[in-house]
Design an enzyme around this catalytic site. Structure first.
Site, PDB file in Angstrom:
ATOM      1  N   THR A   1      30.080  55.112  35.902  1.00 27.25           N
ATOM      2  CA  THR A   1      28.471  54.882  35.415  1.00 27.25           C
ATOM      3  C   THR A   1      28.455  54.825  33.825  1.00 27.25           C
ATOM      4  OG1 THR A   1      28.594  57.212  36.027  1.00 27.25           O
ATOM      5  CG2 THR A   1      27.570  55.518  37.715  1.00 27.25           C
TER       6      THR A   1
ATOM      7  N   LYS B   1      42.373  56.284  34.979  1.00 22.86           N
ATOM      8  CA  LYS B   1      41.356  55.815  33.786  1.00 22.86           C
ATOM      9  C   LYS B   1      42.231  55.545  32.581  1.00 22.86           C
ATOM     10  CE  LYS B   1      37.898  59.026  36.099  1.00 22.86           C
ATOM     11  NZ  LYS B   1      36.586  58.201  36.102  1.00 22.86           N
TER      12      LYS B   1
ATOM     13  N   LYS C   1      35.328  60.220  29.608  1.00 22.87           N
ATOM     14  CA  LYS C   1      35.172  60.504  31.017  1.00 22.87           C
ATOM     15  C   LYS C   1      36.463  61.639  31.254  1.00 22.87           C
ATOM     16  CE  LYS C   1      35.935  55.837  31.371  1.00 22.87           C
ATOM     17  NZ  LYS C   1      35.003  55.199  32.201  1.00 22.87           N
ATOM     18  N   ARG C   2      36.631  61.961  32.691  1.00 22.90           N
ATOM     19  CA  ARG C   2      37.671  62.899  32.956  1.00 22.90           C
ATOM     20  C   ARG C   2      38.923  62.264  32.786  1.00 22.90           C
ATOM     21  NH1 ARG C   2      36.264  66.985  36.532  1.00 22.90           N
ATOM     22  NH2 ARG C   2      38.545  67.540  36.471  1.00 22.90           N
TER      23      ARG C   2
ATOM     24  N   HIS D   1      32.682  58.044  47.596  1.00 23.46           N
ATOM     25  CA  HIS D   1      32.876  57.650  45.974  1.00 23.46           C
ATOM     26  C   HIS D   1      34.490  57.656  45.454  1.00 23.46           C
ATOM     27  CE1 HIS D   1      28.781  59.044  44.900  1.00 23.46           C
ATOM     28  NE2 HIS D   1      28.996  59.700  46.115  1.00 23.46           N
TER      29      HIS D   1
HETATM   30  C1  26Q Z   1      38.283  66.415  47.409  1.00 26.59           C
HETATM   31  C2  26Q Z   1      38.680  67.177  48.448  1.00 26.59           C
HETATM   32  C3  26Q Z   1      38.105  68.450  48.713  1.00 26.59           C
HETATM   33  C4  26Q Z   1      37.068  69.012  47.884  1.00 26.59           C
HETATM   34  C5  26Q Z   1      36.967  67.900  46.771  1.00 26.59           C
HETATM   35  C6  26Q Z   1      37.278  66.781  46.553  1.00 26.59           C
HETATM   36  C7  26Q Z   1      36.565  66.077  45.481  1.00 26.59           C
HETATM   37  C8  26Q Z   1      35.722  66.315  44.593  1.00 26.59           C
HETATM   38  C9  26Q Z   1      35.165  65.707  43.822  1.00 26.59           C
HETATM   39  C10 26Q Z   1      36.791  64.630  45.735  1.00 26.59           C
HETATM   40  C11 26Q Z   1      36.213  63.752  44.736  1.00 26.59           C
HETATM   41  C12 26Q Z   1      35.414  64.189  43.631  1.00 26.59           C
HETATM   42  C13 26Q Z   1      34.767  63.413  42.635  1.00 26.59           C
HETATM   43  C14 26Q Z   1      34.747  62.001  42.953  1.00 26.59           C
HETATM   44  C15 26Q Z   1      33.872  61.405  41.983  1.00 26.59           C
HETATM   45  O1  26Q Z   1      33.258  61.605  40.778  1.00 26.59           O
HETATM   46  N1  26Q Z   1      33.750  59.900  42.126  1.00 26.59           N
HETATM   47  C16 26Q Z   1      33.305  59.179  40.938  1.00 26.59           C
HETATM   48  O2  26Q Z   1      31.961  58.915  41.743  1.00 26.59           O
HETATM   49  C17 26Q Z   1      31.163  58.186  40.658  1.00 26.59           C
HETATM   50  C18 26Q Z   1      29.723  57.770  41.352  1.00 26.59           C
HETATM   51  O3  26Q Z   1      29.885  57.244  42.548  1.00 26.59           O
HETATM   52  C19 26Q Z   1      31.895  56.546  40.358  1.00 26.59           C
HETATM   53  O4  26Q Z   1      31.236  55.959  39.552  1.00 26.59           O
HETATM   54  C20 26Q Z   1      33.385  56.823  39.998  1.00 26.59           C
HETATM   55  O5  26Q Z   1      33.957  55.690  40.114  1.00 26.59           O
HETATM   56  C21 26Q Z   1      34.056  57.885  40.910  1.00 26.59           C
HETATM   57  O6  26Q Z   1      35.323  58.013  40.367  1.00 26.59           O
END
Ligand code: 26Q
Length: 844
Positions: free
Chosen positions: A650, A548, A542-543, A354
Site C-alpha cells: 500500500t 521485499k 517498509k518492513r 493478507h
Molecule cells: C502470523 C501467525 C501468528 C500470528 C501473527 C501472524 C501474522 C502477523 C502479522 C501474520 C501476518 C501479519 C501481517 C501481514 C501483513 O501486514 N501483510 C500485508 O498486508 C498488507 C495489507 O493487505 C498488504 O498490502 C501487504 O502486501 C502484506 O504484506
C-alpha cells in the site's frame, strides 16, 4: 454557537489554565498539545453521541472490523481537518504565538500495529466514517506498542514503546461496559431436555474497553474504534497485610493477567506458536463479540435476524476464533440449535487474507486450544467433523484432499481453513494475489466454494496520505480542479489536463522541492547527514524482509559506488537513497540487512572522491509519522518484491498519490497501478509471478551461474566478505551465504541485471524534466482508484450487504486523456448498476 477564532482562543486559554494551572507563557508544548486535544475531545463528544443515536434510529446495519492491529498514526491534525477547523485553529493559535505544527509534533504516534495489515485497518476506518457508514474497529489496547528502533553502531536495538506514559487523549475509558473473558477450566456436559455445556473452573480476565472516536470528513459522522485492555478481577486479588504471601501471589496474578494486553508481537510474517499470542486473539474476539451482541440486544431486534443487522470482518486469521466464539454464544448462551447458529454465523463473517507466505499461515497445536479454550475446542471439532463429512460426500475416498482441507489435521488447527469454512466471503487484497489464492494457495477451497472467493484491491486513506501530509500539493489541486477530490478521489483525474502544462508542472516541481527540503532538514537535525535537495530522493521504506528485497537495492547502490570510484565523472543524476523499516527482533538476516545499509551509508557518505553523487540514509524508527514526512518528499518509490510474494503493498499507492514514480516488479498492486497509469508512467523490471512460481516448483535456480557470469554481482557479493567494509569479514557472511549457499530464495541475483537496467532507464527519464513531471501528474491523477473509499465501497456492497453512498463523480479512466469511462470506476457490477439506474452521466 458556531466556532470562530476569538471563541476558540478563549476556550483554549481557559482550558489551558484549568488543566495545568499555569499561564500560557509557562506551559510547555506538550502541555499545550494536551490542552488542544482535550478541547477537540469536547467538540467531538457531542457529535459522537448524536452519531450513535442516528445509527440507532436509522436501524442501520453495523459492520465491525476485527483486527489484532490498528496502526492509526497521530490523530490531532486529522481530527481538526475532519472537523473542518484546521485552518481556524492554526490561525487562532498563531495569534497566540503558538505553532500548530509544533503541537502536532508533540503527539506520540500510537504504534498499535506492525505494518501493512494494521495500517490498512486504520485507512478503512477513515473511509467508512467519511462515507457515513456505520463501521467500527475492534482491537487491543497494547500497553507497549510496536518497539522503538534505535540504531546503535549500525545495528537495530529494540526499545519498549511506552506510548501511554503521558496518557492518550483520544481514548474514553468505558469501565461500565467491562466484560469477562474466561480461560482454561473444563467442560461438564449435562443432558436434561437437551445437551448443555457447562464451563467450570476457569480463570476470568476482565476486558475493559477504551473507545477512540473515528471522525468522518466534515460530515458529523463519528464511528468508534474500541480497544480492549486486560485487567485482573478483584475477587482474585487478595492482599491483606497479614499474609504477604497472598499479596505477592496476587500481584503476580495481576501481572500475568495484564500481560495479556501488554505487548504487540513484533512479527509481520512469521508464525510463532506462543500461548500468550493465542490468549490475546481469544481475548480480543470474546470481548468484542460479547459487546457486539449486547449492543444488538439493546436494539430489541430478533436474534435470528442478527446477520441482517451486523457484519463482522476478520482481518487475516488472527481474529478467526470469532467464528467458533459466535457459535458458542448462539448455542450456549442464546440456546440456538447448531444448524441455525451456523447459518447465521457464516452470513455474518467475512475474511481477508493478507499473505501467501507459508510461514505466516497461522496454526495452533490442538492441545493448546484444548487447555486454554475447552469449549471452543469442542465447537471447532464439531465444525471440522461436519465439514469433513461434506468433503467426503463430494470427494469420497480422497483422503489426501480431505486431510489438506480439514480444519484439524496433524494435531493442528489450521486457522485459514477455519476462516474459509466459517465465512461467506474470502478475499485477497490485489488481483494477482486473489488469483494466486484461487489457483494455488487455496485452490482446493476455491473449487469447493467457487462463489465465496473475490478480490478487493486495497486502498489507502487519501485524506491522510495526500490532503494532510502534502498541504501544498492539496492547495495546488484545489486551485486547479476544485476540492471535490477530497470526497470523490476519482476526481483527481481532472488534473490530467495539466499533465503537459509547463506552468502547472513547475508549480508541482516547486512543491516537491519544498517537501524534500523539509525531509533534508529532519535528516540533518536528527541524523547529522547532509543531503542534496536537488538529488533524486529514492525511498525504500517498509518492513525489512527477504522478499521485499532491500538487499537488491543495496547491491545496486554498491555497484553504482564501484562505478563511481572507478570514474568519479560518471554521468549519473545525483541520488539520495533513503531506507526505513524495522526488522522482527528474531529475524537475523533482516537485522543484518539493516547493519549492511548503515555500514554502506558510512562508507559512501564520507567518501569525498565520489563528489556527493550518491548518499545513503537509513531513517531510524520508521513509523507512520516518518512515512508522512518521507512520502511527499520522494521522487522514486522502490516497490521491488519478488513477484508473487507481496500480497498487495500500500506504500506504492501513497507514493503515487504524492507524485513519485514507481520502480517495481510485476507484483501486488504495482500491476494495477501500471494498468491505470500506463507503461510510460512507471518503470518495471524482473521475473513475473508465474516465472517465479515455476522456478520454485522446479527447485529454484543456480545462483552461482549469475555470480560467475555477471561481474557486477560477483564484485558486490565478494565485497560482503573480503574486508571491503570496515567490519569483520564474518559480519556479512550469513547474508553472503543466503544468496549463494541457500539458493537465493528471493531471486535477488536472478533479477539484478534487469533491476540495474531499469535504474538506468529511470535515470535517463529523469533528465527530461517536462516528461518526468508529466509522469508525476499522471500518477497523482490516477491515484484516486487507490483510495480506501473505493475499496470499502466494494466491501460494503459485495461483502457486507450494505448501501454506501456512491459518489456520482467517481470517474476513473484508463485513458491518458480526460475521458472518463465507466469500467475504470465501476469496480463491481453492482456499482455499475447503481450508476446506470441513477442516470449518472459517464462520458465515453
Ligand atoms: C502470523 C501467525 C501468528 C500470528 C501473527 C501472524 C501474522 C502477523 C502479522 C501474520 C501476518 C501479519 C501481517 C501481514 C501483513 O501486514 N501483510 C500485508 O498486508 C498488507 C495489507 O493487505 C498488504 O498490502 C501487504 O502486501 C502484506 O504484506
Amino acid at each position: 454557537m458556531k466556532l470562530n477564532k476569538e471563541l476558540f482562543k478563549d476556550q483554549f486559554l481557559e482550558k489551558l489554565m484549568t488543566m495545568h494551572v499555569k499561564s500560557l507563557e509557562e506551559t510547555s508544548n506538550a502541555e499545550r498539545y494536551r490542552t488542544l486535544s482535550s478541547l477537540v475531545r469536547d467538540y467531538i463528544s457531542k457529535k459522537w453521541i448524536a452519531s450513535d443515536q442516528h445509527y440507532q434510529q436509522e436501524g442501520s446495519k453495523q459492520v465491525y472490523y476485527l483486527s489484532i492491529e490498528f496502526l492509526i498514526g497521530r490523530m490531532l491534525g486529522m481530527n481538526l481537518l475532519n472537523l473542518g477547523i484546521y485552518d481556524l485553529c492554526k490561525e487562532a493559535l498563531a495569534e497566540l504565538g503558538i505553532s500548530l505544527d509544533v503541537l502536532e509534533k508533540a503527539e506520540e504516534d500510537p504504534g498499535l500495529g506492525n505494518g501493512g495489515l494494521g495500517r490498512l485497518a486504520a485507512c478503512y476506518l477513515d473511509s467508512m466514517a467519511a462515507e457515513s457508514l456505520p463501521g467500527h474497529g475492534c482491537s487491543l489496547r497494547y500497553r507497549y506498542g510496536f518497539f522503538e528502533q534505535k540504531i546503535v553502531n549500525g545495528y537495530q536495538v529494540e526499545v519498549p514503546d511506552n506510548w501511554l506514559d503521558q496518557g492518550f487523549p483520544w481514548e474514553f475509558k468505558r469501565s461500565d461496559q467491562t466484560v469477562s473473558v474466561n480461560f482454561g477450566g473444563n467442560i461438564r456436559v449435562v443432558s436434561n431436555d437437551k445437551l448443555r455445556y457447562l464451563h467450570e473452573n476457569y480463570d476470568t480476565v476482565f476486558a475493559v474497553p477504551y473507545d477512540v472516536p473515528i471522525l468522518g470528513y466534515k460530515n458529523d459522522t463519528i464511528n468508534t474504534l474500541r480497544i480492549w485492555s486486560a485487567e485482573a478481577s478483584e475477587e482474585n486479588f487478595i492482599c491483606s497485610t497479614a499474609d504477604m504471601l497472598d499479596c505477592v501471589t496476587s500481584m503476580e496474578y495481576t501481572k500475568t493477567v495484564e500481560s495479556l494486553s501488554s505487548v504487540l508481537y513484533p512479527d509481520d510474517s512469521a508464525y510463532e506458536g506462543k500461548v500468550l499470542r493465542l490468549k490475546q486473539h481469544y481475548f480480543l474476539v470474546s470481548a468484542s463479540l460479547q459487546s457486539i451482541i449486547k449492543n444488538y440486544k439493546q436494539r430489541a431486534l430478533p436474534l435470528d435476524h442478527l446477520a441482517d443487522y451486523i457484519a463482522i470482518h476478520i482481518n487475516d486469521t488472527h481474529p478467526a476464533l470469532a467464528i467458533p466464539e459466535m457459535m458458542r454464544i448462539l448455542i450456549d448462551v442464546e440456546e440456538m440449535g447448531w444448524d441455525e447458529a451456523w447459518k447465521i454465523t457464516v452470513n455474518i463473517f467475512s475474511y481477508t487474507n493478507h499473505t501467501v507466505l507459508p510461514e505466516a499461515l497461522e496454526k495452533w497445536p490442538i492441545d493448546m486450544i484444548q487447555n486454554l479454550l475447552p469449549r471452543l475446542y469442542l465447537i471447532i471439532n464439531e465444525m471440522n467433523e461436519r465439514f469433513c463429512h461434506e468433503l467426503w460426500n463430494r470427494y469420497p475416498g480422497d483422503w489426501d484432499k480431505i486431510r489438506s482441507m480439514a480444519i484439524i489435521s496433524d494435531h493442528t488447527i489450521h486457522m485459514a481453513n477455519l476462516a474459509i469454512v466459517g465465512s461467506h466471503s474470502v478475499n485477497g487484497v490485489a488481483q494477482i494475489h486473489t488469483e494466486i489464492l484461487k489457483t494455488r494457495v487455496m485452490n482446493q477451497f476455491h473449487q469447493f466454494y467457487p462463489t465465496r472467493f473475490n478480490n478487493k484491491t486495497n486502498g489507502v486513506a487519501h485524506r491522510r496520505w495526500l490532503l494532510k501530509i502534502n498541504p501544498r500539493l492539496s492547495s495546488l489541486l484545489n486551485e486547479s480542479i476544485g476540492s471535490s477530490w477530497i470526497s470523490h478521489p476519482c476526481d483527481l483525474l481532472k488534473i490530467l489536463k495539466y499533465a503537459d502544462d509547463h506552468v502547472f508542472q513547475e508549480k508541482l516541481a516547486r512543491i516537491k522541492r519544498y517537501n524534500k527540503s523539509r525531509l533534508a532538514e529532519h535528516i540533518r537535525d536528527v541524523q547529522g547527514i547532509r543531503i542534496d535537495v536537488d538529488s533524486i530522493f529514492d525511498s525504500h521504506i517498509k518492513r525489512i524482509h527477504g522478499y521485499k528485497r532491500q538487499t537488491m537495492n543495496v547491491f545496486h547502490i554498491m555497484h553504482l559506488y564501484n562505478l563511481l570510484r572507478e570514474n568519479p565523472d560518471l554521468d549519473i543524476i545525483p541520488r539520495t537513497f533513503i531506507f526505513g523499516g524495522k526488522a522482527a527482533p528474531g529475524y537475523h538476516l533482516a537485522k543484518q540487512t539493516i547493519k549492511l545499509i548503515n555500514t554502506l551509508a558510512t562508507v559512501i557518505n564520507k567518501d569525498k572522491s565520489i563528489r556527493d553523487k550518491i548518499k545513503v540514509v537509513f531513517i531510524e524508527n520508521y513509523n507512520v509519522t516518518m512515512a508522512e514526512l518521507i512520502i511527499p518528499a520522494t521522487n522514486v518509490s522502490e516497490q521491488i518484491p519478488t513477484a508473487s510474494q507481496e500480497a498487495c503493498g500500500t506504500g506504492n499507492m501513497k507514493f503515487m498519490m504524492n507524485g513519485a514514480i514507481t520502480i517495481g516488479t510485476l507484483d501486488g498492486a504495482n500491476i494495477e497501478i501500471r494498468n491505470v497509469v500506463g507503461d510510460n508512467n512507471i518503470v518495471f523490471f524482473g521475473l513475473t509471478a508465474n516465472e517465479v512460481l515455476e522456478l520454485h516448483e522446479h527447485g529454484g535456480y543456480n545462483p552461482w551461474d549469475v555470480y560467475n557470469k555477471d561481474e557486477r554481482i560477483k564484485t558486490v557479493l565478494d565485497q560482503l566478505i573480503n574486508g571491503f567494509f570496515p567490519v569483520g569479514t564474518d559480519e556479512f557472511k550469513s547474508l553472503f551465504e543466503s544468496f549463494l549457499y541457500h539458493n537465493d530464495q528471493f531471486f535477488v541475483l536472478k533479477d539484478f541485471a534487469s533491476y540495474a537496467d531499469a535504474q538506468l532507464r529511470l535515470d535517463q527519464q529523469y533528465r527530461n524534466r517536462n516528461q518526468w513531471l508529466s509522469m508525476c501528474v499522471h500518477n497523482i491523477a490516477h491515484s484516486g482508484k487507490f483510495s480506501g473509499d473505493r475499496t470499502f465501497t466494494e466491501y460494503a456492497m459485495d461483502v457486507w450487504n450494505m448501501n454506501p453512498t456512491i459518489s456520482p463523480q467517481c470517474y476513473c479512466s484508463n485513458d491518458d486523456k480526460f475521458t472518463s469511462r465507466l469500467h475504470g470506476c465501476a469496480f463491481t457490477s453492482k456499482l455499475q448498476q447503481t450508476i446506470s439506474s441513477n442516470n449518472i452521466h459517464v462520458p465515453h
